[in-house]
Write a protein that holds these residues in place. Structure first.
Motif, PDB file in Angstrom:
ATOM      1  N   VAL A 133      49.087 -15.357  53.444  1.00 23.51           N
ATOM      2  CA  VAL A 133      50.252 -15.988  52.825  1.00 23.51           C
ATOM      3  C   VAL A 133      49.800 -17.198  52.015  1.00 23.51           C
ATOM      4  N   HIS A 134      50.273 -17.284  50.776  1.00 20.90           N
ATOM      5  CA  HIS A 134      50.041 -18.450  49.918  1.00 20.90           C
ATOM      6  C   HIS A 134      51.116 -19.467  50.291  1.00 20.90           C
ATOM      7  N   LEU A 135      50.723 -20.546  50.960  1.00 20.03           N
ATOM      8  CA  LEU A 135      51.688 -21.494  51.519  1.00 20.03           C
ATOM      9  C   LEU A 135      52.574 -22.178  50.478  1.00 20.03           C
ATOM     10  N   PRO A 136      52.042 -22.670  49.351  1.00 20.67           N
ATOM     11  CA  PRO A 136      52.927 -23.353  48.399  1.00 20.67           C
ATOM     12  C   PRO A 136      54.078 -22.481  47.885  1.00 20.67           C
ATOM     13  N   SER A 137      53.836 -21.178  47.710  1.00 20.38           N
ATOM     14  CA  SER A 137      54.894 -20.294  47.206  1.00 20.38           C
ATOM     15  C   SER A 137      55.594 -19.524  48.322  1.00 20.38           C
ATOM     16  N   GLY A 138      54.937 -19.416  49.484  1.00 23.58           N
ATOM     17  CA  GLY A 138      55.489 -18.633  50.586  1.00 23.58           C
ATOM     18  C   GLY A 138      55.317 -17.135  50.391  1.00 23.58           C
ATOM     19  N   ILE A 154      45.695 -17.429  41.870  1.00 20.96           N
ATOM     20  CA  ILE A 154      45.745 -18.597  42.751  1.00 20.96           C
ATOM     21  C   ILE A 154      44.372 -19.260  42.836  1.00 20.96           C
ATOM     22  N   LEU A 155      43.335 -18.451  43.083  1.00 24.22           N
ATOM     23  CA  LEU A 155      41.989 -19.008  43.234  1.00 24.22           C
ATOM     24  C   LEU A 155      41.510 -19.709  41.960  1.00 24.22           C
ATOM     25  N   ILE A 156      41.792 -19.136  40.800  1.00 21.03           N
ATOM     26  CA  ILE A 156      41.407 -19.782  39.539  1.00 21.03           C
ATOM     27  C   ILE A 156      42.116 -21.123  39.412  1.00 21.03           C
ATOM     28  N   GLY A 157      43.364 -21.188  39.800  1.00 18.48           N
ATOM     29  CA  GLY A 157      44.112 -22.444  39.783  1.00 18.48           C
ATOM     30  C   GLY A 157      43.537 -23.496  40.722  1.00 18.48           C
ATOM     31  N   LEU A 158      42.803 -23.037  41.728  1.00 21.03           N
ATOM     32  CA  LEU A 158      42.174 -23.952  42.699  1.00 21.03           C
ATOM     33  C   LEU A 158      40.732 -24.292  42.319  1.00 21.03           C
ATOM     34  N   ASN A 194      40.622  -7.255  54.785  1.00 17.00           N
ATOM     35  CA  ASN A 194      41.001  -7.364  56.198  1.00 17.00           C
ATOM     36  C   ASN A 194      41.108  -8.821  56.657  1.00 17.00           C
ATOM     37  N   SER A 195      41.405  -9.001  57.931  1.00 23.84           N
ATOM     38  CA  SER A 195      41.628 -10.349  58.454  1.00 23.84           C
ATOM     39  C   SER A 195      40.381 -11.227  58.362  1.00 23.84           C
ATOM     40  N   ILE A 196      39.201 -10.657  58.450  1.00 17.26           N
ATOM     41  CA  ILE A 196      37.978 -11.461  58.311  1.00 17.26           C
ATOM     42  C   ILE A 196      37.907 -12.050  56.902  1.00 17.26           C
ATOM     43  N   ASN A 197      38.221 -11.232  55.889  1.00 14.15           N
ATOM     44  CA  ASN A 197      38.256 -11.722  54.515  1.00 14.15           C
ATOM     45  C   ASN A 197      39.326 -12.806  54.355  1.00 14.15           C
ATOM     46  N   MET A 198      40.479 -12.582  54.986  1.00 12.29           N
ATOM     47  CA  MET A 198      41.579 -13.540  54.893  1.00 12.29           C
ATOM     48  C   MET A 198      41.205 -14.883  55.494  1.00 12.29           C
ATOM     49  N   TYR A 199      40.611 -14.869  56.690  1.00  8.41           N
ATOM     50  CA  TYR A 199      40.224 -16.126  57.331  1.00  8.41           C
ATOM     51  C   TYR A 199      39.131 -16.845  56.544  1.00  8.41           C
ATOM     52  N   ASP A 200      38.264 -16.106  55.870  1.00  9.85           N
ATOM     53  CA  ASP A 200      37.242 -16.719  55.017  1.00  9.85           C
ATOM     54  C   ASP A 200      37.925 -17.508  53.895  1.00  9.85           C
ATOM     55  N   ILE A 201      38.956 -16.932  53.304  1.00 11.53           N
ATOM     56  CA  ILE A 201      39.703 -17.614  52.238  1.00 11.53           C
ATOM     57  C   ILE A 201      40.419 -18.843  52.787  1.00 11.53           C
ATOM     58  N   VAL A 202      41.017 -18.716  53.957  1.00  7.88           N
ATOM     59  CA  VAL A 202      41.737 -19.840  54.575  1.00  7.88           C
ATOM     60  C   VAL A 202      40.790 -21.012  54.839  1.00  7.88           C
ATOM     61  N   ILE A 203      39.631 -20.736  55.392  1.00  6.47           N
ATOM     62  CA  ILE A 203      38.671 -21.794  55.725  1.00  6.47           C
ATOM     63  C   ILE A 203      38.169 -22.504  54.471  1.00  6.47           C
ATOM     64  N   LYS A 204      37.991 -21.765  53.400  1.00  7.27           N
ATOM     65  CA  LYS A 204      37.456 -22.349  52.166  1.00  7.27           C
ATOM     66  C   LYS A 204      38.536 -22.981  51.284  1.00  7.27           C
ATOM     67  N   ASN A 205      39.804 -22.816  51.679  1.00  4.56           N
ATOM     68  CA  ASN A 205      40.934 -23.389  50.938  1.00  4.56           C
ATOM     69  C   ASN A 205      41.959 -23.941  51.918  1.00  4.56           C
ATOM     70  N   PRO A 206      41.614 -25.038  52.607  1.00  4.12           N
ATOM     71  CA  PRO A 206      42.513 -25.582  53.639  1.00  4.12           C
ATOM     72  C   PRO A 206      43.889 -25.945  53.075  1.00  4.12           C
ATOM     73  N   ILE A 254      46.209 -24.203  51.915  1.00  2.86           N
ATOM     74  CA  ILE A 254      46.704 -23.409  50.789  1.00  2.86           C
ATOM     75  C   ILE A 254      47.105 -22.011  51.246  1.00  2.86           C
ATOM     76  N   PHE A 255      46.386 -21.484  52.207  1.00  4.68           N
ATOM     77  CA  PHE A 255      46.645 -20.136  52.711  1.00  4.68           C
ATOM     78  C   PHE A 255      46.816 -20.150  54.218  1.00  4.68           C
ATOM     79  N   HIS A 256      47.454 -19.104  54.721  1.00  5.67           N
ATOM     80  CA  HIS A 256      47.665 -18.929  56.161  1.00  5.67           C
ATOM     81  C   HIS A 256      47.626 -17.429  56.453  1.00  5.67           C
ATOM     82  N   VAL A 257      47.051 -17.054  57.588  1.00  5.35           N
ATOM     83  CA  VAL A 257      47.037 -15.656  58.018  1.00  5.35           C
ATOM     84  C   VAL A 257      48.082 -15.508  59.113  1.00  5.35           C
TER      85      VAL A 257
END
Length: 100
Positions: free
Chosen positions: A25-30, A42-46, A80-92, A94-97
């Motif tokens: 989930v992209h937190l700013p937009s929900g 989103i990532l390019i914007g970050l 998968n969830s491993i990929n998702m958590y990698d994104i979350v950790i590298k973008n505090p 901003i994202f949530h699983v």
């Protein structure tokens, strides 16, 4: 992470296919990230940029300001969830699983 522990050939492993599916989930937009096109915007914007010099079977992003690299399977259905958590950790913050 959730799942079921499976014993196969003398090895225990966590099988996430039997657990609840996760969504990023992209937190700013929900909004739930449902495609790489949306995620890339989103990532390019970050400040992330596409990285083309790596494995051709992966969709990769990097930041010039860090050594971080996000590597994702080319096929979004294998995201998968491993990929998702990698994104979350590298973008505090901003994202949530979460469970689907």
């Amino acid at each position: 992470m959730s799942g079921v522990w499976v014993f196969n050939n003398g090895v225990f492993r966590l099988d996430g296919r039997h657990g609840k599916r996760k969504v990023l989930v992209h937190l700013p937009s929900g909004e739930v990230v449902s495609s790489y096109t949306f995620l890339e915007q989103i990532l390019i914007g970050l400040g992330w940029e596409r990285y083309y010099d790596g494995d051709p079977d992966l969709y990769q992003f990097h930041k010039h300001s860090s050594i971080d690299l996000i590597s994702l399977p080319k096929d979004f259905s294998k995201f998968n969830s491993i990929n998702m958590y990698d994104i979350v950790i590298k973008n505090p913050n901003i994202f949530h699983v979460r469970d689907k």
